[in-house]
Design a protein around this motif. Structure first.
Motif, PDB file in Angstrom:
ATOM      1  N   GLY A   9    -129.783  54.331 -27.296  1.00  0.00           N
ATOM      2  CA  GLY A   9    -129.701  54.746 -25.910  1.00  0.00           C
ATOM      3  C   GLY A   9    -128.913  56.022 -25.732  1.00  0.00           C
ATOM      4  O   GLY A   9    -128.175  56.451 -26.617  1.00  0.00           O
ATOM      5  N   ILE A  11    -126.842  58.547 -22.439  1.00  0.00           N
ATOM      6  CA  ILE A  11    -126.326  58.550 -21.072  1.00  0.00           C
ATOM      7  C   ILE A  11    -126.250  59.983 -20.570  1.00  0.00           C
ATOM      8  O   ILE A  11    -125.856  60.897 -21.308  1.00  0.00           O
ATOM      9  CB  ILE A  11    -124.925  57.907 -21.014  1.00  0.00           C
ATOM     10  CG1 ILE A  11    -124.993  56.427 -21.445  1.00  0.00           C
ATOM     11  CG2 ILE A  11    -124.344  58.006 -19.607  1.00  0.00           C
ATOM     12  CD1 ILE A  11    -123.644  55.757 -21.516  1.00  0.00           C
ATOM     13  N   ALA A  21    -128.629  55.758 -17.909  1.00  0.00           N
ATOM     14  CA  ALA A  21    -128.710  55.469 -19.345  1.00  0.00           C
ATOM     15  C   ALA A  21    -130.157  55.169 -19.665  1.00  0.00           C
ATOM     16  O   ALA A  21    -130.835  54.447 -18.916  1.00  0.00           O
ATOM     17  CB  ALA A  21    -127.834  54.272 -19.704  1.00  0.00           C
ATOM     18  N   ARG A  22    -130.656  55.710 -20.741  1.00  0.00           N
ATOM     19  CA  ARG A  22    -132.028  55.436 -21.180  1.00  0.00           C
ATOM     20  C   ARG A  22    -131.958  54.681 -22.504  1.00  0.00           C
ATOM     21  O   ARG A  22    -131.371  55.162 -23.474  1.00  0.00           O
ATOM     22  CB  ARG A  22    -132.822  56.714 -21.320  1.00  0.00           C
ATOM     23  CG  ARG A  22    -132.924  57.518 -20.022  1.00  0.00           C
ATOM     24  CD  ARG A  22    -134.044  58.531 -20.088  1.00  0.00           C
ATOM     25  NE  ARG A  22    -135.339  57.878 -19.982  1.00  0.00           N
ATOM     26  CZ  ARG A  22    -136.494  58.469 -20.310  1.00  0.00           C
ATOM     27  NH1 ARG A  22    -136.487  59.713 -20.771  1.00  0.00           N
ATOM     28  NH2 ARG A  22    -137.621  57.833 -20.192  1.00  0.00           N
ATOM     29  N   VAL A  23    -132.551  53.480 -22.513  1.00  0.00           N
ATOM     30  CA  VAL A  23    -132.474  52.603 -23.681  1.00  0.00           C
ATOM     31  C   VAL A  23    -133.873  52.355 -24.217  1.00  0.00           C
ATOM     32  O   VAL A  23    -134.802  52.074 -23.455  1.00  0.00           O
ATOM     33  CB  VAL A  23    -131.825  51.243 -23.316  1.00  0.00           C
ATOM     34  CG1 VAL A  23    -131.685  50.381 -24.563  1.00  0.00           C
ATOM     35  CG2 VAL A  23    -130.480  51.461 -22.661  1.00  0.00           C
ATOM     36  N   ARG A  48    -122.522  52.595 -18.956  1.00  0.00           N
ATOM     37  CA  ARG A  48    -122.317  52.278 -20.368  1.00  0.00           C
ATOM     38  C   ARG A  48    -122.239  50.760 -20.581  1.00  0.00           C
ATOM     39  O   ARG A  48    -122.779  50.222 -21.548  1.00  0.00           O
ATOM     40  CB  ARG A  48    -121.036  52.954 -20.880  1.00  0.00           C
ATOM     41  CG  ARG A  48    -120.853  52.799 -22.393  1.00  0.00           C
ATOM     42  CD  ARG A  48    -119.623  53.571 -22.851  1.00  0.00           C
ATOM     43  NE  ARG A  48    -119.767  55.000 -22.617  1.00  0.00           N
ATOM     44  CZ  ARG A  48    -120.465  55.810 -23.395  1.00  0.00           C
ATOM     45  NH1 ARG A  48    -121.101  55.332 -24.459  1.00  0.00           N
ATOM     46  NH2 ARG A  48    -120.550  57.094 -23.115  1.00  0.00           N
ATOM     47  N   MET A  51    -125.697  49.357 -20.313  1.00  0.00           N
ATOM     48  CA  MET A  51    -126.483  49.699 -21.489  1.00  0.00           C
ATOM     49  C   MET A  51    -126.063  48.831 -22.681  1.00  0.00           C
ATOM     50  O   MET A  51    -126.906  48.345 -23.441  1.00  0.00           O
ATOM     51  CB  MET A  51    -126.292  51.184 -21.831  1.00  0.00           C
ATOM     52  CG  MET A  51    -127.131  51.651 -23.027  1.00  0.00           C
ATOM     53  SD  MET A  51    -126.872  53.399 -23.446  1.00  0.00           S
ATOM     54  CE  MET A  51    -125.232  53.311 -24.185  1.00  0.00           C
TER      55      MET A  51
END
Length: 387
Positions: A9, A11, A21-23, A48, A51
């Motif tokens: 991921g 942020i 956030a991209r996970v 965070r 995530m």
């Protein structure tokens, strides 16, 4: 490699000040490209934490894509997709009523993925406070548990929250059959009633009300002295409900019984009365199901009428508390008291197991066991005298 593809991921802060956030939650099997999910928050710390929670779930294999589906929406989906062709019409109607009257008003608006044991426990508690019986609460619980179990199998939820709620303790309802003194009074009281023969059959054959009112002449064998119970009269549980013949019994299995000869005396009387009614009715006569118990033009009898007539009779003999179902209890009690074994009584009543019969008629079966012990004692005493 697996970590980079699933669970990685990043942020960043967006132009509007929010954090994202991209996970990576998986790989598209068709394209081989990563499937990513965006998580938003007001602060970097908040994002965070979210995530990290998602990555932890991915590592455990418990991650679920967020869904806005509510419990109410899932109950409708479960009913239409998983119940329509797999349960009896009466059961389906019962599920509909339980969902509409109990489940939706209490937990229907909750997101399916968010429902907890505490929500379900509150449902049970509220029903109990409203004065509903433990049996009713148990019925609601059974439907909710089934629906959520299917939701779990379909991957919508991880566990079944019903497992985390406790049902109220059921108090065993003590049966109240007619006593030896009340049976003759009852038979005398029904003599002038139009439903006399139906009540007598319930008493002597132990039929359920629906089985009695749904009985067909095709199921009555006068020569062999047998009756086959394979259908019942039922009423839809909805507004404008109609009656219909369900080609099954409560247990789902047909049964053939051999009631005492007196039961067939009442059936013969009913057969003669019906023939006379048919002649008087002429063209308006209509009995397509060939039912045993009908009104004067061949139509089925109504449960409400059957009940009201019975309550008047019960009042006459000093048993205003009695219900039509107590005639069935009386038949079982008399059978046990007269020496019938529990297996025979089970077959007569159509119970699924002999243990259930024993449990329902505990007091009567205890008397039967004591009588058996007394007979065995007498037997051994006689052996001792001969020695």
């Amino acid at each position: 490699m697996k970590r980079n593809a699933n669970g990685s991921g990043s942020i960043r802060q967006r132009a509007n000040g929010k954090w994202e956030a991209r996970v990576t939650i998986g790989i598209n099997p068709g394209t081989g490209k990563p499937i990513r999910r965006s998580i938003y928050g007001n602060t970097q710390k908040e994002v965070r934490q979210k995530m990290t929670a998602v990555i932890r779930e991915l590592d455990k294999g418990t991650y679920q894509e967020p869904s806005k589906m509510t419990v109410a929406e899932w109950m409708d989906e479960w009913l239409s997709t998983f119940c329509t062709n797999s349960v009896k019409p009466l059961t389906y109607s019962s599920y509909e009523g339980i969902i509409k009257n109990h489940i939706k008003p209490s937990v229907g608006s909750i997101a399916l993925q968010s429902i907890k044991g505490t929500h379900i426990q509150k449902l049970y508690n509220d029903m109990t406070k409203q004065g509903l019986s433990a049996k009713t609460v148990k019925n609601v619980s059974a439907v909710l548990h089934k629906a959520l179990s299917v939701a779990m199998k379909q991957g919508f939820i991880i566990g079944n929250p019903c497992e985390a709620a406790e049902l109220p303790k059921a108090t065993k309802h003590e049966i109240q059959p007619l006593s030896d003194e009340e049976i003759p009074l009852f038979l005398q009281a029904i003599e002038s009633d139009s439903m006399k023969n139906a009540y007598a059959l319930c008493l002597f054959a132990g039929l359920r009300e629906a089985e009695c009112l749904g009985l067909s002449w095709n199921q009555v064998d006068f020569e062999q002295g047998r009756i086959t119970i394979s259908q019942q009269l039922q009423k839809e549980k909805k507004k404008g409900a109609k009656y219909y013949i369900a080609d099954t019994t409560k247990s789902g299995k047909p049964r053939t019984i051999e009631p005492p000869a007196i039961a067939f005396e009442y059936l013969r009387e009913e057969h003669l009365a019906q023939q006379q009614n048919r002649l008087r009715a002429g063209e308006v006569w209509s009995n397509p199901e060939n039912l045993v118990f009908t009104n004067t033009v061949g139509n089925h009898l109504a449960f409400s009428t059957f009940y009201k007539h019975f309550k008047k009779i019960a009042e006459k003999i000093g048993r205003p508390d009695a219900r039509p179902h107590d005639l069935r209890h009386t038949a079982a009690t008399v059978a046990i008291a007269s020496g019938s074994d529990i297996k025979s009584v089970q077959d007569l009543l159509g119970h699924a197991t002999a243990s259930f019969t024993l449990n329902v008629y505990t007091h009567t079966s205890e008397k039967m066991m004591q009588d058996t012990a007394n007979r065995m004692q007498s037997y051994y005493e006689n052996l001792a005298k001969k020695a």
